[in-house]
Design a protein around this motif. Sequence first.
Motif, mmCIF file in Angstrom:
data_model
loop_
_atom_site.group_PDB
_atom_site.id
_atom_site.type_symbol
_atom_site.label_atom_id
_atom_site.label_comp_id
_atom_site.label_asym_id
_atom_site.label_seq_id
_atom_site.Cartn_x
_atom_site.Cartn_y
_atom_site.Cartn_z
ATOM 1 N N ASP A 57 43.002 44.202 40.826
ATOM 2 C CA ASP A 57 43.309 45.050 39.676
ATOM 3 C C ASP A 57 42.589 46.397 39.781
ATOM 4 O O ASP A 57 43.178 47.447 39.500
ATOM 5 N N ARG A 58 41.322 46.368 40.199
ATOM 6 C CA ARG A 58 40.575 47.625 40.365
ATOM 7 C C ARG A 58 41.210 48.481 41.458
ATOM 8 O O ARG A 58 41.304 49.709 41.326
ATOM 9 N N ARG A 105 41.393 38.440 41.685
ATOM 10 C CA ARG A 105 42.309 39.169 40.797
ATOM 11 C C ARG A 105 41.659 40.436 40.261
ATOM 12 O O ARG A 105 42.289 41.502 40.196
ATOM 13 N N GLU A 106 40.406 40.345 39.869
ATOM 14 C CA GLU A 106 39.709 41.521 39.346
ATOM 15 C C GLU A 106 39.595 42.603 40.410
ATOM 16 O O GLU A 106 39.768 43.799 40.133
ATOM 17 N N GLN A 125 44.472 50.026 40.068
ATOM 18 C CA GLN A 125 44.187 51.086 39.106
ATOM 19 C C GLN A 125 43.643 52.330 39.798
ATOM 20 O O GLN A 125 43.983 53.456 39.423
ATOM 21 N N ASN A 160 50.555 48.351 39.072
ATOM 22 C CA ASN A 160 49.881 49.385 38.296
ATOM 23 C C ASN A 160 50.893 50.223 37.517
ATOM 24 O O ASN A 160 52.105 50.007 37.584
ATOM 25 N N ALA A 165 51.083 41.355 40.331
ATOM 26 C CA ALA A 165 50.287 42.425 39.727
ATOM 27 C C ALA A 165 50.903 43.767 40.112
ATOM 28 O O ALA A 165 51.511 43.896 41.180
#
Length: 267
Positions: A99-100, A95-96, A103, A123, A121
């Motif tokens: 997310d990066r 997930r991290e 973004q 952005n 998820a």
Amino acid sequence: MTTVAIDTGVGPLLRSWREQRRISQLELALRADSSARHISFIETGRSRPSEEMILRLAEHLDIPVRERNALLLVGGYAPRYAQTAFDDPALDALREGMDRLLQAYEPYPALVVDGTYDVVAANRGMAMLLDPVAEHLLVPPLNAMRLTLHPEGLAPRIRNLREWRADLLSQMERQIALARSAKLRELYEEVAGYPVPESTGSTGSGPAPSLPFALTLLIEHGGEVLSFVCSIATFNTPMDVTVAELAIETFLPADRATADHLRSLTS
């Protein structure tokens, strides 16, 4: 959820997948280092395949991991692939990382969907495109197909809705054939039944031309017609059902005006 019935023999199920892939028994046997006779015996129930053979045939038939679990259960074996909840701590690193990635793609829109197109998820670029959308469509879990094709979603602002809608429905049809999901079939029937607006809006500048190499998404936002090319990425050789069904969808500006517009919103 798979729609495969547990009381269906593993042989007929494997035959169904083979026929769907349009592969002969001989070709499958050569791929799986077996014999056409043995494949025939498995499909007719005269031979009970081992767990290793089921997985080997599933690999060469490109059967989704969720359906491989179903085949193993029907064959009398335990499921091989876990199905970890997306919010499970075991998937923290995944997930991290996503997310990066989302973004880093800003200000361009990007999102992650699961096997039934629920958004897990997204952005800020994606959130920008969804303004305005009817509030009831934004109640979790958000569904990308509903958001796109619903008359109170993005549909009225999509300038080439008929072409984009046809492409999305075709994509869902291919996914249904691959995954055999009742939930996905229900979603398809729902969104395919949405009325198509006679007019999707207009601007003084008119829609941008489509690119010769890909269908573009032409959508109005802030008085401008934005043009995007969509790409979809999945994970290589996943060993978990949840991860196998995740897809990262990114919207790349198809012209400089679209890129400039998006950057102006975040500057």
